[in-house]
Design an enzyme around this catalytic site. Structure first.
Site, short mmCIF file in Angstrom:
data_model
loop_
_atom_site.label_atom_id
_atom_site.label_comp_id
_atom_site.label_asym_id
_atom_site.label_seq_id
_atom_site.Cartn_x
_atom_site.Cartn_y
_atom_site.Cartn_z
N TYR A 91 -59.53 13.78 31.63
CA TYR A 91 -59.53 12.50 32.36
C TYR A 91 -59.76 11.39 31.35
CZ TYR A 91 -61.21 8.75 35.49
OH TYR A 91 -61.38 7.56 36.15
N ASP B 68 -59.74 10.56 22.65
CA ASP B 68 -60.53 9.86 23.68
C ASP B 68 -61.96 10.37 23.56
OD1 ASP B 68 -60.43 9.60 27.33
OD2 ASP B 68 -61.81 8.85 25.79
N LYS C 16 -69.40 4.57 27.28
CA LYS C 16 -70.66 5.24 27.61
C LYS C 16 -71.79 4.92 26.61
CE LYS C 16 -68.04 8.80 30.04
NZ LYS C 16 -68.44 8.65 31.46
C1 LIG Z 1 -63.23 11.11 28.46
C2 LIG Z 1 -63.26 9.91 29.34
N1 LIG Z 1 -62.40 8.89 29.11
C3 LIG Z 1 -62.40 7.80 29.90
C4 LIG Z 1 -63.26 7.68 30.98
C5 LIG Z 1 -63.20 6.43 31.82
O1 LIG Z 1 -64.29 5.62 31.50
P1 LIG Z 1 -64.77 4.50 32.56
O2 LIG Z 1 -63.58 3.64 32.89
O3 LIG Z 1 -65.28 5.26 33.77
O4 LIG Z 1 -65.87 3.74 31.83
C6 LIG Z 1 -64.17 8.71 31.27
C7 LIG Z 1 -65.09 8.59 32.47
N2 LIG Z 1 -65.89 9.73 32.78
C8 LIG Z 1 -66.30 9.88 34.16
C9 LIG Z 1 -67.14 11.14 34.30
N3 LIG Z 1 -66.48 12.31 33.92
C10 LIG Z 1 -67.03 8.69 34.66
C11 LIG Z 1 -67.71 8.88 35.99
C12 LIG Z 1 -66.99 8.15 37.09
O5 LIG Z 1 -65.74 8.18 37.13
O6 LIG Z 1 -67.71 7.57 37.93
C13 LIG Z 1 -64.17 9.85 30.44
O7 LIG Z 1 -65.00 10.89 30.67
#
Ligand SMILES: Cc1ncc(COP(=O)(O)O)c(CN[C@@H](CN)CCC(=O)O)c1O
Length: 426
Positions: free
Chosen positions: A142, A237, A265
């Site tokens: 993701y 990523d 993060k």
């Molecule tokens: C590898 C990786 N790349 C991009 C993203 C997206 O980041 P954000 O747009 O949520 O800040 C994420 C976001 N992770 C999720 C949890 N697996 C965030 C939690 C959520 O969607 O509320 C990620 O894990």
């Protein structure tokens, strides 16, 4: 009715599903989400004051633990200077200098406000730099919710992608190839077929969105080789793995130098921060230096930079990652031992400060198919048995867990004991 249930009922009146991000709704485990009133160290507290040992850490950012006093003090010291200016500040330069020092593959870096913005911008940049449209991603990974990345594998092997969400135009999705994580052969075949049309590969160098699945030997080197051979951009990523698996991220652990890296993060220490950066010749294409447009009102926000900078300072202290990894190893080995004595088939993966538990009799889980084959009902029962015992895990069988510097040996021991009780209840 608990206070959380009451609050959830109210939240659903004006927020879709009562949450501002879907995974928080507990649809992956059933029941109502725990609302959080406050957090400190390794603990979350619900509105009725019940304490939970937290292994979500806001999905990774809270690597120091919640409300770290030095981070709070740093933010408090700048907050009265103003919250946002929309003009350059020295803090952004300090952050850029620090990131480029810690992640040497990043020669230039641009701040954004989320991981989604970081990956969306990196994809556009790779397409602009190469003049190509196709991208390669991997099933189970993701990268946030931008259109080109909400694409699942096409019906046949190596067929072009299909939208994984309504609202993503098929005409855009077809430019995304979704392959099997850890399949070097598939990557080589895809490049044999489409190599000259592929702008980039984007990959989680340790997958944390299909639970925790590390790269198999040879996988990341293959990605580097094909990108070099066909002139595609290799994007790591590291939104989740950056500053989580090592100070230099997964690229430091596995010794592969990507062309672009995305971060999020931990880099914000709990405030909204993302970033993308990498090779000078590629990043020089980004506006205003170059023609690839990218922008953001709150990008490099001074308060967020302050939280991030203090976090990076504290995790740079010597021995930080040795201590963090030791905590993860103690936690996972303790839980595995309790599962064994309870006769519960369980597998695990862990890298640095992140880990994953799999309810399966497979020895190891190393791809999406393996993760999907796990016993989700048993996970859900385990999840609630742990929650009842005051342990807050990610409310999905397909999320990684995170330990913080603040988790003490007593917290880990209490978690292992809770797991022992939970296994008995399965
Ligand atoms: C590898 C990786 N790349 C991009 C993203 C997206 O980041 P954000 O747009 O949520 O800040 C994420 C976001 N992770 C999720 C949890 N697996 C965030 C939690 C959520 O969607 O509320 C990620 O894990």
């Amino acid at each position: 009715m608990s206070r959380s249930e009451e609050l959830f009922g109210r939240a659903k009146q004006h927020i879709p599903g009562g949450v501002n991000s879907p995974v928080r709704a507990f649809n992956g485990v059933g029941g109502d989400p725990v609302f959080v009133d406050c957090a400190a160290g390794p603990y979350l507290y619900d509105p009725e004051g019940k304490r939970y040992i937290d292994y979500v850490g806001s999905w990774g950012p809270m690597i120091l633990g919640h409300s770290h006093h030095e981070v709070i003090e740093a933010v408090s010291s700048v907050i009265n200077k103003g919250l946002s200016f929309g003009a350059p500040t020295e803090l952004e330069t300090e952050m850029a200098d620090r990131v480029c020092e810690l992640v040497p593959s990043m020669e230039l870096v641009r701040m954004v406000s989320s991981g989604t913005e970081a990956t969306m911008s990196a994809i556009r940049l790779a397409r602009g730099f190469t003049g190509r449209d196709k991208i390669v991603k991997f099933e189970g990974c993701y990268h946030g919710h931008s259109d080109s990345l909400l694409v699942k594998a096409g019906s046949g092997m190596l067929t072009l992608g299909e939208p994984s969400s309504p609202g993503v135009p098929a005409s855009l999705a077809e430019h995304t190839l979704t392959l099997t994580y850890n399949s070097s052969d598939q990557v080589r075949d895809a490049f044999k077929q489409y190599g000259e049309q592929i702008a980039a590969i984007i990959v989680e160098p340790v997958a944390g969105n299909m639970n925790c699945i590390p790269p198999q030997a040879g996988f990341l080197p293959t990605l580097r080789e094909v990108c070099d051979e066909y002139g595609a951009v290799l994007i790591f990523d590291e939104v989740m793995t950056g500053f989580r698996v090592a100070l230099g991220g997964a690229q430091a652990v596995y010794g592969i130098k990507p062309d672009l890296t995305t971060l999020g993060k931990v880099i914000g220490g709990g405030m909204p921060v993302g970033a993308f950066g990498g090779r000078l010749d590629i990043m020089q294409q980004i506006a205003p230096l170059g023609p690839v447009y990218q922008a953001g009102t709150l990008s490099g926000n001074p308060v967020a930079m302050t939280a991030g900078l203090k976090t990076l300072e504290l995790i740079s202290e010597s021995g930080f990652y040795d201590r963090l990894s030791a905590k993860v190893e103690a936690l996972v080995s303790g839980i595995m031992a309790e599962a064994k004595s309870a006769g519960i088939p369980l597998a695990e993966n862990h890298v640095g400060g992140m880990f994953g538990l799999f309810f399966t009799d497979q020895e190891k889980v190393d791809d999406f198919q393996g993760a999907m084959a796990c016993d989700q009902n048993r996970f859900k029962a385990f999840y609630h048995a742990m929650l009842d015992r005051g342990i807050y895990l990610a409310p999905s069988a397909f999320e990684a867990g995170f330990v913080s510097e603040a988790h003490t040996d007593e917290d880990l021991k209490a978690t292992i004991e809770a797991a022992a009780g939970a296994f008995q209840s399965l």
